[in-house]
Design a protein around this motif. Structure first.
Motif, short mmCIF file in Angstrom:
data_model
loop_
_atom_site.label_atom_id
_atom_site.label_comp_id
_atom_site.label_asym_id
_atom_site.label_seq_id
_atom_site.Cartn_x
_atom_site.Cartn_y
_atom_site.Cartn_z
N ASP A 228 -68.07 -138.03 -62.69
CA ASP A 228 -67.43 -136.83 -63.24
C ASP A 228 -66.50 -137.17 -64.40
N HIS A 230 -63.47 -137.38 -64.81
CA HIS A 230 -62.38 -136.42 -64.96
C HIS A 230 -61.09 -137.10 -65.41
N HIS A 231 -60.83 -138.29 -64.89
CA HIS A 231 -59.55 -138.97 -65.14
C HIS A 231 -59.75 -140.45 -64.85
N PRO A 235 -59.79 -138.21 -59.07
CA PRO A 235 -61.04 -137.43 -59.06
C PRO A 235 -60.79 -135.99 -59.47
N HIS A 236 -61.85 -135.29 -59.78
CA HIS A 236 -61.72 -133.87 -60.10
C HIS A 236 -61.16 -133.15 -58.88
N GLU A 238 -61.44 -130.24 -57.67
CA GLU A 238 -62.39 -129.42 -56.93
C GLU A 238 -63.49 -130.25 -56.30
N GLY A 241 -67.58 -134.12 -58.66
CA GLY A 241 -68.35 -135.36 -58.63
C GLY A 241 -68.77 -135.75 -57.24
N SER A 276 -59.50 -133.65 -53.10
CA SER A 276 -60.77 -133.52 -53.82
C SER A 276 -61.96 -133.61 -52.89
N GLY A 360 -64.18 -141.74 -61.87
CA GLY A 360 -65.15 -140.74 -61.43
C GLY A 360 -66.49 -141.31 -61.06
#
Length: 371
Positions: A228, A230-231, A235-236, A238, A241, A276, A360
């Motif tokens: 994902d 994301h960062h 993790p994202h 939501e 991933g 997450s 991610g």
């Protein structure tokens, strides 16, 4: 002609703070034993809870002996026709640190014993493998090693693959996670509202994967990946991933979503991970909620070895038809999850094991009872 061999786990073993073998590990997980203890030697003026293996020798030397034991207890004569796949996050970093702190000098450090493939290098000094591959993808390292093993066996490239996930405690990793402010001073309590972080730990697991079924084989049915991005470290929120990885694993295994009976969650005990992952599980499993537990409150987070150690736990769950509880879970973070609150004897045909890493990098494995 398309080759699509089934992939079977025909032997497994482990060493961790939770036990000197797989049976002790599973007993510790089921009985919620106290295996994580406080330590003040890694970070000055700070108490952290970590998972140390009780050992009189180097963890890599113990690994050598367990590989010898594997040869004694299986039909393999040697490893000449076996691919070695190692998953590790820190490689030989502990050996480098030991030599550096001992001499305050880098000149005695053996550069071949430092990188991620140092484990394979160490094993090859004793055994002759057909070839070797090393994975270092942080906390998904040995889960990705298992995924690669499934791919090369299912395609008929190899008949025998030895997967090893191993990581040892080092100042670099403990201090690194401390710098992120995610270490707990007590045994972690994943998914609980009052959790305060994770426990860095050490250990290894070895799994022999083959294309032939034996009496007590566990099948590695599916592997799912996602990224994902994301960062760098989170993790994202939501769980996009994580959800995608589980979906991909179910698709790869050619299963229905309601076939999953149990999820061994990544469940580190940090807010970012727990929130997450629970969101991902909640949004994916709507009709039938599989039992969910994290075993890191017993094993600690063994980083690159986590995927392999938790694969062993899933194999034990399937062989014994017992689902372990979440240790320390009193006030669940999110409603709607079928948390395993006590040890239960029930039918488990398929289990998912989740491993999620920085950046991610997400991997989900599905294990099942052979048919």
């Amino acid at each position: 002609m398309t080759i699509n061999n089934k992939v079977y786990i025909n032997y497994f073993d482990s060493v961790s703070c939770a036990g000197n073998d797989s049976l002790e590990l599973f007993q510790s997980v089921c009985e919620q034993k106290d295996t994580i203890f406080t330590d003040t030697s890694y970070i000055k003026e700070k108490v952290v809870a970590i998972g140390k293996v009780s050992k009189d020798e180097n963890l890599q030397n113990i690994l050598l002996k367990r590989c010898e034991k594997l040869l004694e207890e299986t039909k393999l004569v040697d490893f000449s026709k076996t691919l070695l796949i190692v998953g590790s996050s820190v490689g030989g970093m502990d050996e480098t640190e030991r030599l550096f702190f001992q001499n305050a000098n880098y000149k005695k450090i053996n550069y071949k014993k430092h990188p991620v493939d140092a484990i394979a290098y160490h094993l090859k000094e004793k055994f002759s493998f057909y070839d070797d591959v090393s994975f270092s993808t942080a906390c998904t390292s040995s889960a990705n090693a298992l995924g690669y093993a499934k791919e090369v066996i299912s395609k008929g490239i190899y008949e025998n693959v030895l997967v090893i996930g191993i990581d040892t405690l080092s100042y670099t990793t403990v201090c690194g996670f401390s710098a992120l402010s995610v270490l707990s001073s007590k045994p972690c309590t994943p998914f609980d509202k009052n959790r305060d972080g994770m426990n860095v730990s050490e250990g290894f697991a070895i799994l022999l994967l083959q294309n032939k079924k034996e009496e007590n084989s566990i099948e590695l049915c599916g592997v799912g990946y996602s990224s994902d991005a994301h960062h760098m470290t989170q993790p994202h929120p939501e769980g996009l991933g994580a959800k995608s990885a589980m979906q991909n694993a179910i698709y790869d295994a050619k299963l229905n979503i309601n076939d999953i009976s149990y999820i061994n969650a990544h469940g580190t005990g940090t807010y970012a991970n727990d929130f997450s992952e629970l969101n991902a599980i909640n949004s994916l499993f709507i009709d039938k909620k599989p039992k969910v537990s994290s075993t890191k409150s017993i094993t600690g987070h063994t980083l690159g070895a986590a995927g392999a150690i938790e694969a062993v736990i899933c194999c034990m769950i399937l062989q014994n038809q017992i689902i372990p509880p979440n240790k320390g879970l009193v006030e669940p973070e999110i409603d709607g999850i079928n948390y395993s609150m006590e040890i239960s004897k029930e039918r488990v045909n398929y289990a998912i094991s989740n491993s999620f890493a920085f950046g991610g990098n997400n991997t989900s494995l599905i294990f099942g009872i052979t048919k």
